[in-house]
Design a protein around this motif. Structure first.
Motif, PDB file in Angstrom:
ATOM      1  N   GLU A   1       0.854  -1.186   0.000  1.00  0.00           N
ATOM      2  CA  GLU A   1       0.000   0.000   0.000  1.00  0.00           C
ATOM      3  C   GLU A   1       0.893   1.241   0.000  1.00  0.00           C
ATOM      4  OE1 GLU A   1      -3.083   2.212   3.065  1.00  0.00           O
ATOM      5  OE2 GLU A   1      -2.713   0.062   3.283  1.00  0.00           O
TER       6      GLU A   1
ATOM      7  N   ASP B   1      -3.838  -1.941  -8.444  1.00  0.00           N
ATOM      8  CA  ASP B   1      -5.017  -2.808  -8.422  1.00  0.00           C
ATOM      9  C   ASP B   1      -6.221  -2.058  -7.875  1.00  0.00           C
ATOM     10  OD1 ASP B   1      -3.689  -5.046  -9.456  1.00  0.00           O
ATOM     11  OD2 ASP B   1      -2.997  -5.641  -7.467  1.00  0.00           O
ATOM     12  N   ARG B   2      -5.966  -1.226  -6.890  1.00  0.00           N
ATOM     13  CA  ARG B   2      -7.017  -0.392  -6.305  1.00  0.00           C
ATOM     14  C   ARG B   2      -6.403   0.939  -5.927  1.00  0.00           C
ATOM     15  NH1 ARG B   2      -7.192  -4.903  -3.685  1.00  0.00           N
ATOM     16  NH2 ARG B   2      -6.694  -4.116  -1.618  1.00  0.00           N
TER      17      ARG B   2
ATOM     18  N   ARG C   1      -7.649   5.047  -4.284  1.00  0.00           N
ATOM     19  CA  ARG C   1      -8.696   5.986  -3.899  1.00  0.00           C
ATOM     20  C   ARG C   1      -8.044   7.288  -3.484  1.00  0.00           C
ATOM     21  NH1 ARG C   1     -11.161   5.980   1.801  1.00  0.00           N
ATOM     22  NH2 ARG C   1      -9.406   5.419   3.111  1.00  0.00           N
TER      23      ARG C   1
ATOM     24  N   ASN D   1      -1.441  -2.571  -4.474  1.00  0.00           N
ATOM     25  CA  ASN D   1      -1.214  -3.680  -5.393  1.00  0.00           C
ATOM     26  C   ASN D   1      -1.227  -4.970  -4.593  1.00  0.00           C
ATOM     27  OD1 ASN D   1      -1.056  -2.761  -8.064  1.00  0.00           O
ATOM     28  ND2 ASN D   1       0.937  -1.864  -7.645  1.00  0.00           N
ATOM     29  N   ASP D   2      -2.091  -5.871  -5.025  1.00  0.00           N
ATOM     30  CA  ASP D   2      -2.198  -7.183  -4.394  1.00  0.00           C
ATOM     31  C   ASP D   2      -1.180  -8.121  -5.008  1.00  0.00           C
ATOM     32  OD1 ASP D   2      -4.460  -6.526  -2.774  1.00  0.00           O
ATOM     33  OD2 ASP D   2      -5.712  -6.701  -4.568  1.00  0.00           O
TER      34      ASP D   2
END
Length: 162
Positions: free
Chosen positions: A76, A119-120, A122, A137-138
């Motif tokens: 993260e 990947d996500r 916000r 990123n996972d």
């Protein structure tokens, strides 16, 4: 076990080299090359956007904070700034509607690259009038073959410690 590191730098594009050195000193031996490069690119783009856009009218001494959390299954990245609030979704939509890979474009590719590489992600504004761009990123989304799984040990995304 989650590891975290923080770095605060001035609003100056020349700080980017220090950010990447700092990031590499903590994570280069823990991440696969693929995850490392994606993370470096995301950090570079997010920091550059903070300097060029969020802090455009701010003094050089205005801090930008970088926070990285390395979880067993993901990394993260957070970039904190003091710029004005803006509509991240609208900006991304405008970039996608324009040609984000147009070499003649004057800007906008940073948001596009972050959206493509993370990947996500916000964007949110806090009560103390700071902005945070959070990108995740996972490791489980990384290829599973060989050492390019994300981690260099049993956990995908993190290298084993020798």
């Amino acid at each position: 076990m989650t590891q975290s590191h923080r770095l605060q730098v001035n609003t100056n594009l020349e700080e980017l080299a220090q950010i990447l050195e700092w990031f590499n000193s903590h994570y280069q031996e823990k991440l696969t090359r693929r995850v490392l490069i994606k993370s470096q690119t995301i950090l570079a783009e997010a920091f550059t956007n903070a300097v060029r856009h969020a802090h455009r009218d701010k003094r050089t001494e205005t801090p930008i904070e970088i926070v990285v959390y390395l979880h067993p299954d993901q990394i993260e990245l957070q970039v904190w700034d003091f710029g004005p609030e803006f509509d991240w979704e609208q900006q991304l939509k405008q970039v996608q509607e324009a040609d984000p890979v147009n070499a003649e474009a004057s800007g906008g590719r940073g948001i596009y690259l972050i959206a493509r590489l993370a990947d996500r992600f916000r964007y949110y504004r806090t009560h103390d009038e700071r902005n945070c761009l959070q990108m995740i990123n996972d490791f489980r989304t990384e290829p599973v073959s060989g050492q390019e799984s994300g981690v260099r040990n049993q956990e995908p995304g993190v290298r084993s410690q020798h």
